[in-house]
Enzyme design. Structure first.
Site, short mmCIF file in Angstrom:
data_model
loop_
_atom_site.label_atom_id
_atom_site.label_comp_id
_atom_site.label_asym_id
_atom_site.label_seq_id
_atom_site.Cartn_x
_atom_site.Cartn_y
_atom_site.Cartn_z
N LYS A 89 0.80 -1.23 0.00
CA LYS A 89 0.00 0.00 0.00
C LYS A 89 0.84 1.28 0.00
O LYS A 89 0.43 2.30 -0.53
CB LYS A 89 -0.94 0.01 1.20
CG LYS A 89 -2.14 -0.93 1.04
CD LYS A 89 -3.17 -0.70 2.11
CE LYS A 89 -4.43 -1.52 1.87
NZ LYS A 89 -4.23 -2.97 2.11
N GLU A 111 -9.93 7.37 4.00
CA GLU A 111 -10.84 6.52 4.77
C GLU A 111 -10.14 5.18 4.95
O GLU A 111 -9.28 4.80 4.16
CB GLU A 111 -12.17 6.36 4.05
CG GLU A 111 -12.29 5.15 3.12
CD GLU A 111 -11.47 5.29 1.85
OE1 GLU A 111 -11.22 6.42 1.41
OE2 GLU A 111 -11.08 4.24 1.31
N SER A 377 1.72 -9.81 -1.07
CA SER A 377 1.31 -8.41 -0.86
C SER A 377 1.61 -7.86 0.53
O SER A 377 1.79 -6.66 0.68
CB SER A 377 -0.18 -8.26 -1.17
OG SER A 377 -0.96 -9.11 -0.36
C1 LIG Z 1 -5.07 -3.98 1.59
C2 LIG Z 1 -4.41 -5.26 1.28
C3 LIG Z 1 -4.82 -6.09 0.21
C4 LIG Z 1 -6.05 -5.80 -0.62
O1 LIG Z 1 -6.02 -4.61 -1.33
P1 LIG Z 1 -5.74 -4.54 -2.89
O2 LIG Z 1 -6.03 -3.14 -3.24
O3 LIG Z 1 -6.65 -5.52 -3.55
O4 LIG Z 1 -4.32 -4.92 -3.11
C5 LIG Z 1 -4.10 -7.23 -0.06
N1 LIG Z 1 -3.03 -7.59 0.69
C6 LIG Z 1 -2.61 -6.83 1.73
C7 LIG Z 1 -1.43 -7.28 2.50
C8 LIG Z 1 -3.28 -5.64 2.06
O5 LIG Z 1 -2.85 -4.92 3.10
#
Ligand SMILES: *Cc1c(COP(=O)(O)O)cnc(C)c1O
Length: 393
Positions: A89, A111, A377
């Site tokens: 993010k 938000e 992610s």
């Molecule tokens: C917020 C988040 C997501 C989901 O958000 P996307 O916008 O779909 O990437 C996925 N993995 C992690 C670790 C997150 O913090």
């Protein structure tokens, strides 16, 4: 461009900017300037420098040997979990805070649902010394106390949304109300590839650094910049958009988007938006979203807070509708099992969102020579309590 955005702000039939008239000047200012600003050499230099020295990029592309042996294919993990603040993010919030500065904005609003985007926003506001207000549903504030504490420690003001279900969508309404009232001073940092045009495209471009790095990293390791598959979990869709970005138009690279099935796609407790969703408008864009027959948005459910979103970004709605990406829905149980497996095979505890992407190896068979990239992610520290409860650790 068959799969990326067109000049009108649409991915196929999805996207656009369906916003109240009072919001139009704010969104239009951004739309007219974002590409110009992103193309400025001084913007690029500062963005790249911060990604390197502050976020810690490039994130490694790691060959997961034991996981690969277990599933008899070649699996690489793109380590977004190693970024500062623990997920992808921050790539987007760094980009947007630089954008806000160049637009002359002195105040940031955001938000947040689970608090991850709020923390990423509060982080970059502290970095730049800019006022930060984060709207969060009153119920979410109670559920996500550690992230609320993080935001406060970083100097942000956390404002409870007291209306409706007191969760993410109510926080979004409050943020939009604030933006309408403060159009000149304020930039609204949206946390995924959702919202009115140009947000989905802008966020995708900031996250595109992920696939840009995958290309040269894979070339170094395997002599080709093209994997056979790129796999990512999808909440709003930003980490997937980043991992897919430079491969969107190259159909020799297969894309797999993994959604949260919750307790089962048809259990009534699910967040498998593309499968269950119908066309509609949410947060200013036309996309697929979960709704009742008369168009009311239905509450999504997933064990993972980051995937618990009733819509999906317009890019992903188009990838689904066009068949460019394969969509797989993974249940809570499958995800938790995969998260434990990665921890014990590779010594990496993933975020529960990411665990959904990892669970596809029990669903789908790959060839031994396939190069499969999974976008890791985020890291699992934030989810430890969920893992503890689930596995009775
Ligand atoms: C917020 C988040 C997501 C989901 O958000 P996307 O916008 O779909 O990437 C996925 N993995 C992690 C670790 C997150 O913090």
């Amino acid at each position: 461009m068959a799969y990326n955005i067109n000049e009108k702000g649409y991915y196929g039939e999805f996207g656009g900017a369906y916003i109240p008239e009072m919001l139009y000047p704010n969104v239009e200012e951004l739309r007219q300037n974002y590409l110009k600003i992103m193309a400025e050499p001084s913007f690029k230099t500062e963005f790249d420098q911060l990604l390197k020295d502050y976020v810690g990029r490039p994130s490694p592309l790691y060959y997961a040997k034991r996981l690969s042996e277990k599933y008899n294919t070649k699996i690489y993990l793109k380590r977004e979990d190693l970024n500062h603040t623990g997920a992808h993010k921050v790539n987007n919030t760094i980009g947007q805070i630089l954008m806000a500065q160049r637009l002359g904005k002195t105040r940031i609003i955001a938000e947040t649902g689970a608090g991850q985007h709020g923390v990423a926003t509060a982080t970059v506001c502290a970095l730049m010394g800019i006022e930060c207000i984060v709207y969060m549903g009153e119920i979410d504030i109670a559920r996500q106390a550690p992230n609320v504490a993080r935001m406060k420690m970083l100097g942000a003001k956390v404002v409870p949304a007291l209306s409706g279900s007191k969760t993410l969508k109510d926080a979004t309404n409050e943020a939009i109300r604030d933006w309408i009232n403060n159009p000149v001073s304020t930039h609204y940092i949206i946390g995924s590839v959702v919202g009115p045009h140009p947000y989905p495209d802008m966020v995708a471009r900031f996250q595109a650094v992920v696939s840009e790095e995958i290309q040269w990293q894979l070339k170094e390791k395997e002599g080709t910049s093209k994997p056979d598959y790129v796999v990512a979990c999808v909440g709003g869709g930003s980490n997937a958009a980043g991992a897919f970005y430079h491969y969107l138009e190259d159909t020799s690279v297969k894309l797999i988007a993994v959604e949260a099935a919750g307790k089962g796609v048809h259990s009534g407790e699910s967040a498998a938006t593309s499968i269950l969703g119908k066309e509609g408008i949410i947060h200013g864009s036309k996309t697929l979203l979960m709704q009742t027959n008369d168009g009311q948005i239905t509450e999504p459910y997933s064990i993972s807070a980051g995937l618990d979103y009733p819509g999906v970004g317009p890019m992903h709605a188009h990838l689904y509708k066009s068949g460019r990406a394969e969509f797989i829905a993974i249940t809570d149980d499958e995800a938790m099992t995969a998260g434990l497996e990665l921890s014990q095979l590779e010594g990496i505890i993933p975020a529960i969102e990411t665990s959904h992407a990892l669970a596809i190896f029990d669903r789908k068979k790959f060839k031994p020579e396939d190069l499969v990239i999974v976008n890791l992610s985020g890291r699992g520290d934030k989810d430890l309590n969920n893992y503890i409860e689930y596995f009775k650790l």
